[in-house]
Scaffold this motif. Structure first.
Motif, PDB file in Angstrom:
ATOM      1  N   LEU A 187      84.589 110.503  95.728  1.00 59.31           N
ATOM      2  CA  LEU A 187      85.509 109.367  95.752  1.00 59.31           C
ATOM      3  C   LEU A 187      84.755 108.124  95.322  1.00 59.31           C
ATOM      4  O   LEU A 187      83.615 107.911  95.739  1.00 59.31           O
ATOM      5  CB  LEU A 187      86.061 109.136  97.156  1.00 59.31           C
ATOM      6  CG  LEU A 187      87.444 109.671  97.477  1.00 59.31           C
ATOM      7  CD1 LEU A 187      87.881 109.154  98.844  1.00 59.31           C
ATOM      8  CD2 LEU A 187      88.485 109.304  96.441  1.00 59.31           C
ATOM      9  N   ASP A 188      85.381 107.295  94.504  1.00 56.29           N
ATOM     10  CA  ASP A 188      84.789 106.014  94.107  1.00 56.29           C
ATOM     11  C   ASP A 188      85.362 104.916  94.992  1.00 56.29           C
ATOM     12  O   ASP A 188      86.579 104.855  95.207  1.00 56.29           O
ATOM     13  CB  ASP A 188      85.096 105.705  92.639  1.00 56.29           C
ATOM     14  CG  ASP A 188      84.414 106.697  91.701  1.00 56.29           C
ATOM     15  OD1 ASP A 188      83.296 107.129  92.033  1.00 56.29           O
ATOM     16  OD2 ASP A 188      85.002 107.051  90.661  1.00 56.29           O
ATOM     17  N   ILE A 189      84.492 104.059  95.504  1.00 54.12           N
ATOM     18  CA  ILE A 189      84.933 102.922  96.316  1.00 54.12           C
ATOM     19  C   ILE A 189      84.479 101.633  95.652  1.00 54.12           C
ATOM     20  O   ILE A 189      83.492 101.624  94.904  1.00 54.12           O
ATOM     21  CB  ILE A 189      84.388 102.993  97.763  1.00 54.12           C
ATOM     22  CG1 ILE A 189      82.849 103.053  97.765  1.00 54.12           C
ATOM     23  CG2 ILE A 189      84.972 104.179  98.508  1.00 54.12           C
ATOM     24  CD1 ILE A 189      82.220 102.890  99.128  1.00 54.12           C
ATOM     25  N   THR A 190      85.220 100.543  95.901  1.00 53.33           N
ATOM     26  CA  THR A 190      84.835  99.228  95.382  1.00 53.33           C
ATOM     27  C   THR A 190      84.548  98.316  96.562  1.00 53.33           C
ATOM     28  O   THR A 190      85.420  98.047  97.381  1.00 53.33           O
ATOM     29  CB  THR A 190      85.960  98.618  94.518  1.00 53.33           C
ATOM     30  OG1 THR A 190      86.300  99.540  93.484  1.00 53.33           O
ATOM     31  CG2 THR A 190      85.508  97.304  93.888  1.00 53.33           C
ATOM     32  N   LYS A 191      83.312  97.834  96.643  1.00 59.57           N
ATOM     33  CA  LYS A 191      82.905  96.985  97.768  1.00 59.57           C
ATOM     34  C   LYS A 191      83.386  95.545  97.565  1.00 59.57           C
ATOM     35  O   LYS A 191      83.856  95.178  96.493  1.00 59.57           O
ATOM     36  CB  LYS A 191      81.382  97.045  97.927  1.00 59.57           C
ATOM     37  CG  LYS A 191      80.884  98.438  98.299  1.00 59.57           C
ATOM     38  CD  LYS A 191      79.492  98.417  98.841  1.00 59.57           C
ATOM     39  CE  LYS A 191      78.467  98.643  97.760  1.00 59.57           C
ATOM     40  NZ  LYS A 191      77.109  98.803  98.301  1.00 59.57           N
ATOM     41  N   GLU A 192      83.242  94.752  98.630  1.00 60.69           N
ATOM     42  CA  GLU A 192      83.737  93.371  98.596  1.00 60.69           C
ATOM     43  C   GLU A 192      83.109  92.549  97.477  1.00 60.69           C
ATOM     44  O   GLU A 192      83.742  91.666  96.906  1.00 60.69           O
ATOM     45  CB  GLU A 192      83.473  92.678  99.940  1.00 60.69           C
ATOM     46  CG  GLU A 192      84.594  92.898 100.942  1.00 60.69           C
ATOM     47  CD  GLU A 192      84.425  92.048 102.194  1.00 60.69           C
ATOM     48  OE1 GLU A 192      83.715  91.039 102.142  1.00 60.69           O
ATOM     49  OE2 GLU A 192      85.013  92.403 103.223  1.00 60.69           O
ATOM     50  N   ASN A 193      81.866  92.838  97.146  1.00 61.72           N
ATOM     51  CA  ASN A 193      81.188  92.085  96.086  1.00 61.72           C
ATOM     52  C   ASN A 193      81.541  92.584  94.684  1.00 61.72           C
ATOM     53  O   ASN A 193      80.975  92.138  93.686  1.00 61.72           O
ATOM     54  CB  ASN A 193      79.670  92.133  96.278  1.00 61.72           C
ATOM     55  CG  ASN A 193      79.117  93.560  96.213  1.00 61.72           C
ATOM     56  OD1 ASN A 193      79.832  94.505  95.885  1.00 61.72           O
ATOM     57  ND2 ASN A 193      77.839  93.715  96.523  1.00 61.72           N
ATOM     58  N   GLY A 194      82.484  93.547  94.611  1.00 62.11           N
ATOM     59  CA  GLY A 194      82.925  94.075  93.316  1.00 62.11           C
ATOM     60  C   GLY A 194      82.130  95.280  92.849  1.00 62.11           C
ATOM     61  O   GLY A 194      82.493  95.930  91.862  1.00 62.11           O
ATOM     62  N   GLU A 195      81.048  95.611  93.564  1.00 65.72           N
ATOM     63  CA  GLU A 195      80.214  96.748  93.164  1.00 65.72           C
ATOM     64  C   GLU A 195      80.951  98.059  93.433  1.00 65.72           C
ATOM     65  O   GLU A 195      81.540  98.253  94.485  1.00 65.72           O
ATOM     66  CB  GLU A 195      78.903  96.718  93.963  1.00 65.72           C
ATOM     67  CG  GLU A 195      77.968  97.876  93.654  1.00 65.72           C
ATOM     68  CD  GLU A 195      76.835  98.002  94.670  1.00 65.72           C
ATOM     69  OE1 GLU A 195      76.222  99.078  94.724  1.00 65.72           O
ATOM     70  OE2 GLU A 195      76.582  97.026  95.417  1.00 65.72           O
TER      71      GLU A 195
END
Length: 471
Positions: free
Chosen positions: A101-109
């Motif tokens: 699964l791909d996740i997107t963190k708060e900093n956009g990473e």
């Protein structure tokens, strides 16, 4: 911090995994049991085909390879809440292999979290501790589970939370579980260890079991990380063990030493045949898959020109996404529908501890509310009051506005007389306005709204202030 998650999800089948007992939550204790799920001598388990279908679809939603051949195994250790004293699970040949699964963190990473496997198994019963005795409710024995196992690639509580939320959204979208954490349909086990920065050698891990909320998941990870770091810095040895998380105290406590796979004495279940799936069957399941949240988010950005945040919020839940797309069929103001769903509607549900499915009004009704604001029939402040009434009664927005006489005043002459009187009664406000103090305008608008019970059109009020004072 090094984390591997094990996510247990109860599948939403009508009957249990190896018998025909119902899986419905909340029944009287020990009402949903039979000879098979109680492990009586001479009874044989029969695999529920729907469990295999749901597990395959869960696997496809998490990018797993579906095995053409898998088998069921017996996992042996002391189960006080499983009458037959072993669990039917899968060991070395699971149904779903790998995945990610791909996740997107708060900093956009963006980060990819890889899975080890997903396997099917039966749930255990429930122990109830009260008045110095332990009672056993066997209703949950044999309820079908999938266990989603990640690689130890998670490096923060934020990543764990994002991953868990994304898994839940995918499972809800494909319709394999209701994922109700308060009912135990979704539970998290956290395997956590610590190692020095720059090192590649993992430390000794501990396991915290049966965390049943995102809040508990985050707090338990943060606590256990600090506990282990503190111990390592003191030169203490971390013990491989299973720990219990106490949400009220905000602490974890040692329960027992942690077993390894060989301690479970796995062997193939002699009463169950292997699960064999043809490529054609797997392809059929793929064709039945709905649009997943990540694909829906991208489509919302492209099709409706929404921001990444807005699209992510609306696509994260199949119910919210469907409600949004139904509502915008009846209004041109897509952004306003999105704002209501993300703002007032979401806030109301959270503060009243309601599910999205508890909403009484229809998507078309929300569109009518948006249109009433856009036409100038009501202002945004009134719209919020109407929305609250819609939640309570489920009535049509237009009907509520008509019944309660909430239609906005757009009569320039009537509003002008009120504005002139307020300006005449407040000479200092007039001086402030002429001196460029914009806050004074807010005072006048507030007074007009008070006198008209919130019905005056604020745009007309501001326009009239400027006209009367020649600003």
């Amino acid at each position: 911090m090094v984390i591997g998650l094990e996510i247990h999800c109860e599948l939403g089948t009508k009957s249990k995994i190896f018998c025909s007992c119902p899986t419905e939550f909340g029944a009287e204790e020990n009402a949903h049991v039979c000879e098979r799920c109680m492990g009586m001598p001479g009874t044989l388990p029969v695999l529920n085909k729907k469990v295999v279908e749901y597990a395959v679809k869960a696997g496809l939603s998490l990018n797993c390879k579906i095995a053409n051949y898998s088998k069921l195994d017996r996992k042996n250790y002391f189960y006080p809440d499983l009458p037959k004293a072993y669990q039917i699970s899968q060991y070395d040949q699971p149904l779903c292999i790998g995945g990610y699964l791909d996740i997107t963190k708060e900093n956009g990473e963006e980060k990819r979290i890889n899975l080890t496997r997903i396997h099917i198994e039966e749930d255990a019963g429930k122990l109830i501790h009260e008045d110095y005795q332990t009672l056993l409710d066997n209703n949950r024995c044999g309820v079908p589970l999938i266990e989603i196992v990640t690689e130890p690639e998670i490096r923060s509580a934020e990543e764990a939370l994002l991953f868990a939320e994304t898994v839940r959204n995918n499972l809800l979208t494909v319709g394999v579980s209701d994922c109700k954490m308060q009912e135990g349909s979704l539970r998290f086990d956290v395997n956590l260890s610590v190692m020095p920065e720059g090192s590649s050698e993992f430390g000794t891990r501990t396991e915290m079991k049966n965390l049943n909320s995102f809040r508990s998941l985050k707090r338990a990870i943060e606590y256990e990380y600090k506990r282990q770091v503190k111990a390592v810095e003191k030169g203490e040895r971390i013990v491989q063990e299973t720990r219990k998380w106490d949400d009220e105290k905000g602490k974890s406590f040692s329960m027992r030493s942690k077993e390894d796979a060989h301690d479970y004495r796995y062997f193939p279940d002699p009463d169950l045949v292997p699960i064999i799936l043809t490529d054609e069957e797997i392809q059929k399941y793929k064709e039945e898959m709905p649009e997943l949240p990540d694909a829906k988010k991208k489509r919302f950005i492209d099709e409706y020109k929404l921001s990444e945040y807005d699209a992510g919020f609306l696509a994260s839940s199949i119910e919210v996404g469907n409600f949004f797309e139904e509502a915008i069929k009846d209004t041109k103001n897509i952004k306003s529908v999105a704002n209501f769903l993300m703002g007032d509607i979401s806030a109301y549900l959270n503060s009243n501890e309601l599910e999205f499915s508890d909403i009484k009004f229809t998507p078309s009704n929300l569109a009518k509310l948006v249109n009433l604001v856009d036409k100038g029939d009501i202002n945004l402040s009134t719209a919020k009051k109407v929305l609250s009434e819609m939640f309570e009664s489920g009535k049509d927005a237009e009907e509520i506005v008509e019944e309660k006489g909430l239609k906005q005043m757009n009569d320039t002459g009537e509003i002008k007389a009120i504005v002139e009187k307020i300006l005449n009664d407040n000479p200092q406000v007039v001086e402030d306005l002429k001196g460029g103090k914009k806050k004074a305008g807010g005072f006048v608008v507030g007074q007009v709204m008070r006198q008209t019970k919130g019905k005056a059109n604020p745009g007309i009020v501001n326009q009239l202030i400027n006209e009367i004072l020649g600003l």
